[in-house]
Structures are given as structure tokens and as C-alpha cells.
Design a protein around this motif. Sequence first.
Motif, PDB file in Angstrom:
ATOM      1  N   CYS A 105       0.838  -1.199   0.000  1.00 21.91           N
ATOM      2  CA  CYS A 105       0.000   0.000   0.000  1.00 21.91           C
ATOM      3  C   CYS A 105       0.873   1.250   0.000  1.00 21.91           C
ATOM      4  O   CYS A 105       1.593   1.496   0.967  1.00 21.91           O
ATOM      5  CB  CYS A 105      -0.893  -0.030   1.241  1.00 21.91           C
ATOM      6  N   PRO A 106       0.835   2.060  -1.085  1.00 21.51           N
ATOM      7  CA  PRO A 106       1.579   3.317  -1.083  1.00 21.51           C
ATOM      8  C   PRO A 106       0.814   4.393  -0.308  1.00 21.51           C
ATOM      9  O   PRO A 106      -0.413   4.471  -0.398  1.00 21.51           O
ATOM     10  CB  PRO A 106       1.669   3.685  -2.569  1.00 21.51           C
ATOM     11  N   ILE A 107       1.560   5.172   0.459  1.00 22.02           N
ATOM     12  CA  ILE A 107       0.949   6.267   1.221  1.00 22.02           C
ATOM     13  C   ILE A 107       1.859   7.490   1.113  1.00 22.02           C
ATOM     14  O   ILE A 107       3.043   7.411   1.413  1.00 22.02           O
ATOM     15  CB  ILE A 107       0.760   5.903   2.706  1.00 22.02           C
ATOM     16  N   SER A 108       1.297   8.604   0.694  1.00 19.19           N
ATOM     17  CA  SER A 108       2.053   9.855   0.700  1.00 19.19           C
ATOM     18  C   SER A 108       1.370  10.799   1.686  1.00 19.19           C
ATOM     19  O   SER A 108       0.157  10.736   1.890  1.00 19.19           O
ATOM     20  CB  SER A 108       2.133  10.467  -0.697  1.00 19.19           C
ATOM     21  N   LEU A 109       2.189  11.646   2.299  1.00 19.58           N
ATOM     22  CA  LEU A 109       1.656  12.589   3.283  1.00 19.58           C
ATOM     23  C   LEU A 109       2.606  13.753   3.461  1.00 19.58           C
ATOM     24  O   LEU A 109       3.741  13.737   2.991  1.00 19.58           O
ATOM     25  CB  LEU A 109       1.392  11.889   4.629  1.00 19.58           C
ATOM     26  N   THR A 110       2.111  14.768   4.158  1.00 18.52           N
ATOM     27  CA  THR A 110       2.902  15.952   4.482  1.00 18.52           C
ATOM     28  C   THR A 110       2.919  16.134   5.995  1.00 18.52           C
ATOM     29  O   THR A 110       1.901  15.946   6.653  1.00 18.52           O
ATOM     30  CB  THR A 110       2.290  17.208   3.829  1.00 18.52           C
ATOM     31  N   VAL A 111       4.080  16.487   6.518  1.00 19.71           N
ATOM     32  CA  VAL A 111       4.234  16.819   7.936  1.00 19.71           C
ATOM     33  C   VAL A 111       4.792  18.236   8.007  1.00 19.71           C
ATOM     34  O   VAL A 111       5.772  18.558   7.328  1.00 19.71           O
ATOM     35  CB  VAL A 111       5.191  15.853   8.659  1.00 19.71           C
ATOM     36  N   ASP A 112       4.157  19.066   8.814  1.00 16.96           N
ATOM     37  CA  ASP A 112       4.662  20.419   9.053  1.00 16.96           C
ATOM     38  C   ASP A 112       5.383  20.428  10.384  1.00 16.96           C
ATOM     39  O   ASP A 112       4.898  19.881  11.373  1.00 16.96           O
ATOM     40  CB  ASP A 112       3.515  21.423   9.056  1.00 16.96           C
ATOM     41  N   ILE A 113       6.549  21.075  10.396  1.00 13.44           N
ATOM     42  CA  ILE A 113       7.333  21.216  11.624  1.00 13.44           C
ATOM     43  C   ILE A 113       7.198  22.665  12.089  1.00 13.44           C
ATOM     44  O   ILE A 113       7.315  23.602  11.292  1.00 13.44           O
ATOM     45  CB  ILE A 113       8.820  20.869  11.394  1.00 13.44           C
ATOM     46  N   PHE A 114       6.946  22.802  13.386  1.00 11.07           N
ATOM     47  CA  PHE A 114       6.758  24.117  13.986  1.00 11.07           C
ATOM     48  C   PHE A 114       7.808  24.370  15.054  1.00 11.07           C
ATOM     49  O   PHE A 114       8.262  23.441  15.728  1.00 11.07           O
ATOM     50  CB  PHE A 114       5.368  24.213  14.641  1.00 11.07           C
ATOM     51  N   ASP A 115       8.158  25.620  15.210  1.00 13.27           N
ATOM     52  CA  ASP A 115       8.969  26.116  16.310  1.00 13.27           C
ATOM     53  C   ASP A 115       7.976  26.859  17.196  1.00 13.27           C
ATOM     54  O   ASP A 115       7.588  27.988  16.873  1.00 13.27           O
ATOM     55  CB  ASP A 115      10.050  27.061  15.776  1.00 13.27           C
ATOM     56  N   GLU A 116       7.500  26.163  18.238  1.00 14.66           N
ATOM     57  CA  GLU A 116       6.380  26.644  19.055  1.00 14.66           C
ATOM     58  C   GLU A 116       5.162  26.733  18.138  1.00 14.66           C
ATOM     59  O   GLU A 116       4.625  25.697  17.763  1.00 14.66           O
ATOM     60  CB  GLU A 116       6.696  27.972  19.735  1.00 14.66           C
ATOM     61  N   ASN A 117       4.752  27.934  17.723  1.00 14.61           N
ATOM     62  CA  ASN A 117       3.584  28.070  16.847  1.00 14.61           C
ATOM     63  C   ASN A 117       3.942  28.529  15.436  1.00 14.61           C
ATOM     64  O   ASN A 117       3.052  28.749  14.615  1.00 14.61           O
ATOM     65  CB  ASN A 117       2.576  29.053  17.462  1.00 14.61           C
ATOM     66  N   ASN A 118       5.228  28.680  15.154  1.00 12.48           N
ATOM     67  CA  ASN A 118       5.674  29.184  13.853  1.00 12.48           C
ATOM     68  C   ASN A 118       6.098  28.038  12.939  1.00 12.48           C
ATOM     69  O   ASN A 118       6.968  27.248  13.307  1.00 12.48           O
ATOM     70  CB  ASN A 118       6.849  30.146  14.037  1.00 12.48           C
ATOM     71  N   PRO A 119       5.513  27.941  11.732  1.00 14.27           N
ATOM     72  CA  PRO A 119       5.940  26.892  10.802  1.00 14.27           C
ATOM     73  C   PRO A 119       7.372  27.145  10.336  1.00 14.27           C
ATOM     74  O   PRO A 119       7.722  28.277   9.984  1.00 14.27           O
ATOM     75  CB  PRO A 119       4.944  27.011   9.652  1.00 14.27           C
ATOM     76  N   VAL A 120       8.201  26.093  10.377  1.00  9.11           N
ATOM     77  CA  VAL A 120       9.608  26.267  10.024  1.00  9.11           C
ATOM     78  C   VAL A 120      10.113  25.270   8.986  1.00  9.11           C
ATOM     79  O   VAL A 120      11.166  25.481   8.384  1.00  9.11           O
ATOM     80  CB  VAL A 120      10.526  26.220  11.268  1.00  9.11           C
ATOM     81  N   ALA A 121       9.391  24.168   8.775  1.00  6.53           N
ATOM     82  CA  ALA A 121       9.830  23.180   7.785  1.00  6.53           C
ATOM     83  C   ALA A 121       8.621  22.410   7.280  1.00  6.53           C
ATOM     84  O   ALA A 121       7.621  22.256   7.979  1.00  6.53           O
ATOM     85  CB  ALA A 121      10.851  22.229   8.390  1.00  6.53           C
ATOM     86  N   SER A 122       8.741  21.912   6.049  1.00  5.47           N
ATOM     87  CA  SER A 122       7.681  21.099   5.457  1.00  5.47           C
ATOM     88  C   SER A 122       8.314  19.838   4.880  1.00  5.47           C
ATOM     89  O   SER A 122       9.271  19.905   4.115  1.00  5.47           O
ATOM     90  CB  SER A 122       6.964  21.884   4.364  1.00  5.47           C
ATOM     91  N   PHE A 123       7.748  18.690   5.256  1.00  5.57           N
ATOM     92  CA  PHE A 123       8.250  17.372   4.879  1.00  5.57           C
ATOM     93  C   PHE A 123       7.177  16.667   4.061  1.00  5.57           C
ATOM     94  O   PHE A 123       6.008  16.671   4.433  1.00  5.57           O
ATOM     95  CB  PHE A 123       8.537  16.596   6.168  1.00  5.57           C
ATOM     96  N   THR A 124       7.566  16.093   2.934  1.00  4.35           N
ATOM     97  CA  THR A 124       6.667  15.229   2.184  1.00  4.35           C
ATOM     98  C   THR A 124       7.306  13.854   2.138  1.00  4.35           C
ATOM     99  O   THR A 124       8.499  13.729   1.847  1.00  4.35           O
ATOM    100  CB  THR A 124       6.408  15.741   0.756  1.00  4.35           C
ATOM    101  N   GLY A 125       6.524  12.842   2.455  1.00  2.94           N
ATOM    102  CA  GLY A 125       7.053  11.488   2.498  1.00  2.94           C
ATOM    103  C   GLY A 125       6.221  10.519   1.693  1.00  2.94           C
ATOM    104  O   GLY A 125       4.994  10.643   1.634  1.00  2.94           O
ATOM    105  N   GLN A 126       6.908   9.578   1.073  1.00  3.41           N
ATOM    106  CA  GLN A 126       6.256   8.464   0.378  1.00  3.41           C
ATOM    107  C   GLN A 126       6.582   7.213   1.178  1.00  3.41           C
ATOM    108  O   GLN A 126       7.740   6.786   1.231  1.00  3.41           O
ATOM    109  CB  GLN A 126       6.785   8.316  -1.055  1.00  3.41           C
ATOM    110  N   TYR A 127       5.597   6.685   1.850  1.00  7.44           N
ATOM    111  CA  TYR A 127       5.745   5.488   2.659  1.00  7.44           C
ATOM    112  C   TYR A 127       5.098   4.317   1.926  1.00  7.44           C
ATOM    113  O   TYR A 127       4.298   4.500   1.007  1.00  7.44           O
ATOM    114  CB  TYR A 127       5.038   5.654   4.012  1.00  7.44           C
TER     115      TYR A 127
END
Length: 134
Positions: A105-127
Amino acid sequence: QIPISEHMGIKLYRYTESTIETRASLNKNINMHGTMFAGSIYSLATLTGWGMIFLQLKQKGLKGEIVLGDANIHYNKPVTMRPRGVCNIESVSAKFELLQRNKKCPISLTVDIFDENNPVASFTGQYWVIPAAE
């Protein structure tokens, strides 16, 4: 189930049917600049995505081995306070019916990384979820 998460101080903070939030210890992941090590940010994102898939499988009564096949992360700013990883179900694209038919089963998703409440990084993964051996 993932040993590095304990060493990094990564904990499940909150999970609803639509969102997972993890948090990490900044002190355990600090670099020489006093910010979070980039590899630790990547690991936090990877584990947050893994956690979302794990919990989705539990909700659906499915089993399988979750593996990361490919990923990309974009760092916008350093993490200097409270590292948080957030994944919303809206970003998850999965074909769980394949797993029900005992296929990968292929799964793609996005994870947002925050520094407290400020977005600082965006990750896209293919699992991939590999069907459990019977």
C-alpha cells in the motif's frame, strides 16, 4: 517501537481521528548554533508521518510493516524553542484497499514542523505498508 524516538525525546502529544502532533526535546537535539539539528528535524517529521500511518492502520483494523520509501524536506527557519511535528489527515493519500487485498500500500503525506507556533519546515514522504506475513 522506534528506539531513536526515546533518545531524541520524541513523544506523541495529541492524536485525533484527523491530526497527529508529536513533540521533541530541543535540549536532546541541539546543534552548535543553539538550534535543532537538521537531522533531528527530519527524524521528527519522519516519525510523525510514521505515527499517522500506524494510527490509521489501527483505526482501520489493518496490519503491515511501515517503511519510508522516499522523502523531501524544506527548511525555512531554525527551530529554537519547542519542536512540534503535525500531520493532518487531509494531506494523507493512501490506497488502503490494496493492503486489504494483501498487496503493498503506497501512502504519501505531508508533515509540518513548527517552532512553538511558527511553521519552520515542510516534509513530504512516500511510505509503503507491506502486508503482514501470515
